[in-house]
Design a protein around this motif. Structure first.
Motif, PDB file in Angstrom:
ATOM      1  N   ASN A  98       0.831  -1.207   0.000  1.00 34.71           N
ATOM      2  CA  ASN A  98       0.000   0.000   0.000  1.00 34.71           C
ATOM      3  C   ASN A  98       0.868   1.260   0.000  1.00 34.71           C
ATOM      4  O   ASN A  98       0.505   2.280  -0.571  1.00 34.71           O
ATOM      5  N   THR A  99       2.039   1.172   0.668  1.00 31.28           N
ATOM      6  CA  THR A  99       2.958   2.308   0.683  1.00 31.28           C
ATOM      7  C   THR A  99       3.560   2.523  -0.685  1.00 31.28           C
ATOM      8  O   THR A  99       3.685   3.650  -1.163  1.00 31.28           O
ATOM      9  N   THR A 100       3.950   1.422  -1.339  1.00 30.26           N
ATOM     10  CA  THR A 100       4.577   1.537  -2.658  1.00 30.26           C
ATOM     11  C   THR A 100       3.588   1.998  -3.719  1.00 30.26           C
ATOM     12  O   THR A 100       3.971   2.602  -4.704  1.00 30.26           O
ATOM     13  N   LEU A 101       2.307   1.728  -3.502  1.00 36.93           N
ATOM     14  CA  LEU A 101       1.299   2.186  -4.466  1.00 36.93           C
ATOM     15  C   LEU A 101       1.245   3.707  -4.511  1.00 36.93           C
ATOM     16  O   LEU A 101       1.053   4.313  -5.560  1.00 36.93           O
ATOM     17  N   ILE A 102       1.456   4.333  -3.342  1.00 36.36           N
ATOM     18  CA  ILE A 102       1.437   5.791  -3.263  1.00 36.36           C
ATOM     19  C   ILE A 102       2.583   6.368  -4.086  1.00 36.36           C
ATOM     20  O   ILE A 102       2.457   7.397  -4.744  1.00 36.36           O
ATOM     21  N   ASP A 103       3.741   5.666  -4.040  1.00 34.79           N
ATOM     22  CA  ASP A 103       4.928   6.138  -4.746  1.00 34.79           C
ATOM     23  C   ASP A 103       5.099   5.450  -6.098  1.00 34.79           C
ATOM     24  O   ASP A 103       6.168   5.461  -6.677  1.00 34.79           O
ATOM     25  N   ASP A 152       8.232   5.089   2.830  1.00 33.57           N
ATOM     26  CA  ASP A 152       8.041   5.737   1.533  1.00 33.57           C
ATOM     27  C   ASP A 152       9.367   5.714   0.756  1.00 33.57           C
ATOM     28  O   ASP A 152      10.393   5.243   1.246  1.00 33.57           O
ATOM     29  N   ALA A 153       9.339   6.240  -0.477  1.00 34.37           N
ATOM     30  CA  ALA A 153      10.510   6.179  -1.360  1.00 34.37           C
ATOM     31  C   ALA A 153      11.716   6.894  -0.751  1.00 34.37           C
ATOM     32  O   ALA A 153      12.854   6.413  -0.850  1.00 34.37           O
ATOM     33  N   GLU A 154      11.483   8.046  -0.090  1.00 36.12           N
ATOM     34  CA  GLU A 154      12.597   8.787   0.505  1.00 36.12           C
ATOM     35  C   GLU A 154      13.241   8.000   1.636  1.00 36.12           C
ATOM     36  O   GLU A 154      14.470   7.936   1.745  1.00 36.12           O
ATOM     37  N   GLN A 199      13.229   4.747   1.983  1.00 40.54           N
ATOM     38  CA  GLN A 199      13.965   3.627   1.371  1.00 40.54           C
ATOM     39  C   GLN A 199      15.316   4.093   0.846  1.00 40.54           C
ATOM     40  O   GLN A 199      16.316   3.387   0.965  1.00 40.54           O
ATOM     41  N   GLY A 200      15.348   5.304   0.270  1.00 39.37           N
ATOM     42  CA  GLY A 200      16.605   5.857  -0.235  1.00 39.37           C
ATOM     43  C   GLY A 200      17.628   6.043   0.870  1.00 39.37           C
ATOM     44  O   GLY A 200      18.814   5.734   0.712  1.00 39.37           O
ATOM     45  N   TRP A 201      17.178   6.547   2.037  1.00 36.46           N
ATOM     46  CA  TRP A 201      18.075   6.729   3.176  1.00 36.46           C
ATOM     47  C   TRP A 201      18.600   5.393   3.701  1.00 36.46           C
ATOM     48  O   TRP A 201      19.773   5.261   4.060  1.00 36.46           O
ATOM     49  N   ILE A 202      17.727   4.407   3.733  1.00 33.41           N
ATOM     50  CA  ILE A 202      18.138   3.082   4.221  1.00 33.41           C
ATOM     51  C   ILE A 202      19.191   2.474   3.298  1.00 33.41           C
ATOM     52  O   ILE A 202      20.216   1.961   3.757  1.00 33.41           O
ATOM     53  N   LEU A 203      18.935   2.541   1.988  1.00 35.14           N
ATOM     54  CA  LEU A 203      19.877   1.966   1.026  1.00 35.14           C
ATOM     55  C   LEU A 203      21.191   2.746   0.989  1.00 35.14           C
ATOM     56  O   LEU A 203      22.264   2.164   0.894  1.00 35.14           O
ATOM     57  N   GLY A 204      21.119   4.072   1.084  1.00 34.20           N
ATOM     58  CA  GLY A 204      22.314   4.907   0.985  1.00 34.20           C
ATOM     59  C   GLY A 204      23.168   4.928   2.235  1.00 34.20           C
ATOM     60  O   GLY A 204      24.365   5.245   2.176  1.00 34.20           O
ATOM     61  N   SER A 205      22.575   4.582   3.389  1.00 33.59           N
ATOM     62  CA  SER A 205      23.310   4.685   4.660  1.00 33.59           C
ATOM     63  C   SER A 205      24.554   3.797   4.694  1.00 33.59           C
ATOM     64  O   SER A 205      25.530   4.120   5.375  1.00 33.59           O
ATOM     65  N   PHE A 206      24.541   2.694   3.960  1.00 35.32           N
ATOM     66  CA  PHE A 206      25.712   1.814   3.886  1.00 35.32           C
ATOM     67  C   PHE A 206      26.956   2.592   3.447  1.00 35.32           C
ATOM     68  O   PHE A 206      28.037   2.438   4.017  1.00 35.32           O
ATOM     69  N   VAL A 211      25.566   9.744  -4.346  1.00 33.67           N
ATOM     70  CA  VAL A 211      24.837  10.817  -5.022  1.00 33.67           C
ATOM     71  C   VAL A 211      24.286  10.419  -6.397  1.00 33.67           C
ATOM     72  O   VAL A 211      23.293  11.000  -6.847  1.00 33.67           O
ATOM     73  N   GLY A 212      24.928   9.426  -7.059  1.00 29.41           N
ATOM     74  CA  GLY A 212      24.506   9.030  -8.405  1.00 29.41           C
ATOM     75  C   GLY A 212      23.043   8.625  -8.494  1.00 29.41           C
ATOM     76  O   GLY A 212      22.270   9.196  -9.286  1.00 29.41           O
ATOM     77  N   PRO A 213      22.607   7.654  -7.682  1.00 25.69           N
ATOM     78  CA  PRO A 213      21.198   7.244  -7.728  1.00 25.69           C
ATOM     79  C   PRO A 213      20.225   8.355  -7.341  1.00 25.69           C
ATOM     80  O   PRO A 213      19.120   8.432  -7.875  1.00 25.69           O
ATOM     81  N   VAL A 214      20.650   9.230  -6.417  1.00 33.61           N
ATOM     82  CA  VAL A 214      19.794  10.351  -6.004  1.00 33.61           C
ATOM     83  C   VAL A 214      19.582  11.307  -7.177  1.00 33.61           C
ATOM     84  O   VAL A 214      18.459  11.752  -7.459  1.00 33.61           O
ATOM     85  N   ILE A 215      20.690  11.617  -7.890  1.00 34.55           N
ATOM     86  CA  ILE A 215      20.601  12.502  -9.057  1.00 34.55           C
ATOM     87  C   ILE A 215      19.757  11.844 -10.146  1.00 34.55           C
ATOM     88  O   ILE A 215      18.914  12.488 -10.779  1.00 34.55           O
ATOM     89  N   ALA A 216      19.982  10.533 -10.348  1.00 28.38           N
ATOM     90  CA  ALA A 216      19.211   9.808 -11.363  1.00 28.38           C
ATOM     91  C   ALA A 216      17.717   9.870 -11.056  1.00 28.38           C
ATOM     92  O   ALA A 216      16.890  10.072 -11.958  1.00 28.38           O
ATOM     93  N   LYS A 217      17.375   9.725  -9.786  1.00 31.73           N
ATOM     94  CA  LYS A 217      15.960   9.747  -9.398  1.00 31.73           C
ATOM     95  C   LYS A 217      15.358  11.136  -9.602  1.00 31.73           C
ATOM     96  O   LYS A 217      14.214  11.279 -10.040  1.00 31.73           O
ATOM     97  N   SER A 218      16.159  12.184  -9.310  1.00 36.06           N
ATOM     98  CA  SER A 218      15.664  13.555  -9.491  1.00 36.06           C
ATOM     99  C   SER A 218      15.501  13.908 -10.970  1.00 36.06           C
ATOM    100  O   SER A 218      14.709  14.777 -11.323  1.00 36.06           O
ATOM    101  N   LEU A 219      16.260  13.221 -11.843  1.00 32.41           N
ATOM    102  CA  LEU A 219      16.180  13.472 -13.277  1.00 32.41           C
ATOM    103  C   LEU A 219      15.036  12.709 -13.945  1.00 32.41           C
ATOM    104  O   LEU A 219      14.752  12.919 -15.122  1.00 32.41           O
ATOM    105  N   THR A 220      14.398  11.814 -13.192  1.00 36.75           N
ATOM    106  CA  THR A 220      13.316  10.990 -13.775  1.00 36.75           C
ATOM    107  C   THR A 220      12.009  11.144 -13.002  1.00 36.75           C
ATOM    108  O   THR A 220      11.417  10.151 -12.554  1.00 36.75           O
TER     109      THR A 220
END
Length: 429
Positions: free
Chosen positions: A5-10, A38-40, A42-49, A373-382
């Motif tokens: 249900n969360t992913t449907l929103i995003d 939410d998507a943001e 998830q981005g923090w969780i994946l990027g924290s590594f 930063v690469g995936p973050v920029i890619a996401k902002s460009l799409t």
């Protein structure tokens, strides 16, 4: 792990390409706990590594030079393994706990490649470096090939927590074997033959420095080092962008099913693994049998391993919804990247074998930034998730790759630098 249900929103699935119909519908296992991220988040969780990973690069290289890489690498991976086993618990505690845990995983994993480079400086004869390093580093690609589809299968038929438990147990088994079988240097290895030991030691006799202190100023002023930095940063921009976003591109643009996605996302990395093994053999063959200079081999293999992926990455964005051609081009792009393992990736050992771990720590510090930063920029460009927007992402990655390959070709060196030797006389290899 994320509530549907969360992913449907995003939901960002593009409608430009038709969806692939799955002929065999298999009931998805639903027993694993789901989280409202939410998507943001998830981005923090994946990027924290990467925030932990970037911190231990240079310290890892320094400690490996001073104390040896065996225990550093062993306990670094063990730490990551323990945190992997604790991931389901951390996820249950909350997002903050999971982000901290993944950053700690990054701290342990950050020493891996600098420690490996430091160990290879004592083990790899100069004319076998391409072959030996490409075989060992190809393991990272093979791990991706196995883990992507296997994780998908485990999540689909069992429960997502078992992904972390399985790989955690494998990590502990690896640690036991590592401590039991591996030695820092040939002199302390229990089962090495006298002939092999003498061969390795004699081949490295004029390559290593006995200085206790690290020549930090000459290292940081070395243009050949910055040539590797440029190449490493550029290559990783494409590598991390694809690693993190290829499954997303397969799912949201090409609209492959979940089952196919895991397997197809792994195919490019199988190609890269195979290319790394073969190119390592070819690079050393050119140096030994055909008497190619080290710098010539490093330049040629870096150009193939960076310009080639750039061309096919851009091409992949211009073939519309031709699914098979898109997968083929992305696979060729990632496969050709394997040539770089015998290019700039080995060059640290060419210019300063005694400080190879530290040099890799420096270059990998810069090369980790694209992962952040690469995936973050890619996401902002799409924002609309259209094929045209993804073309921009691919163009940027390709342009950065071309820049890195050009800079490396112009300024790289193939011999031990004066500052890396006791007698300050370079040796051509």
């Amino acid at each position: 792990m994320v509530d549907s249900n969360t992913t449907l929103i995003d939901n960002r699935t593009s409608k430009e390409c038709t969806e692939h119909s799955a002929s065999n519908k298999v009931l998805h296992n639903q027993t694993g706990k789901r989280y409202h991220w939410d998507a943001e988040t998830q981005g923090w969780i994946l990027g924290s590594f990467f925030y932990g990973y970037i911190i231990t690069q240079i310290p890892g290289g320094y400690i490996a030079r001073k104390m040896g890489g065996k225990l550093l690498l062993g306990f670094g991976v063990l730490g990551t393994t323990v945190f992997t086993l604790l991931t389901p618990i951390a996820a249950d505690v909350g997002v903050g706990a999971l982000i901290v845990l993944r950053a700690l995983e990054g701290l342990g994993e950050g020493v891996t490649f600098p420690a490996m480079h430091a160990m290879w400086s004592s083990w790899a004869p100069p004319l076998e470096r391409s072959k030996l390093l490409s075989i060992s580093y190809a393991g990272a690609q093979l791990g991706t090939v196995i883990s992507l589809p296997l994780s998908g299968i485990i999540c689909f038929y069992m429960n997502w927590t078992y992904v972390f438990y399985l790989f955690g147990v494998v990590g502990i088994i690896w640690f036991v074997l590592w401590i039991w079988l591996v030695s820092d240097i040939p002199e302390t290895h229990k089962t090495i033959s006298h002939h092999e030991k003498e061969y390795i030691l004699s081949s490295l006799k004029n390559q290593l420095s006995s200085q206790k202190s690290v020549p930090w100023i000459p290292i940081l002023k070395s243009l050949p080092l910055w040539a590797i930095v440029a190449a490493h940063f550029s290559y990783n921009w494409t590598f991390y962008t694809l690693l993190t976003l290829l499954p997303t591109y397969m799912k949201e643009i090409l609209r492959f099913s979940v089952q196919k996605n895991g397997i197809l996302s792994a195919v490019p990395y199988f190609g890269c693994w195979l290319c790394m093994i073969l190119s390592g053999q070819a690079a050393d063959h050119l140096r030994v049998k055909w008497n190619f200079s080290t710098i010539c081999v490093r330049r040629v293999f870096s150009l193939i391993g960076m310009i080639g992926p750039a061309v096919f990455l851009v091409a992949a964005g211009f073939i519309g919804c031709d699914y098979s051609l898109a997968v083929a081009f992305l696979t060729i792009s990632t496969t050709l990247g394997g040539f770089s393992s015998s290019g700039f990736n080995v060059n640290h050992l060419d210019i300063a074998p005694s400080y190879a771990g530290i040099l890799l720590g420096i270059t990998n510090t810069f090369a980790t930034i694209p992962g952040m930063v690469g995936p973050v920029i890619a996401k902002s460009l799409t924002p609309e998730n259209t094929i045209r927007e993804w073309q921009t992402v691919f163009w940027i990655a390709a342009a950065i790759n071309v820049f890195g390959a050009t800079f490396f070709t112009l300024f790289a060196k193939g011999e031990v630098q004066n500052w890396a030797l006791d007698d300050h006389h370079g040796h051509r290899n």
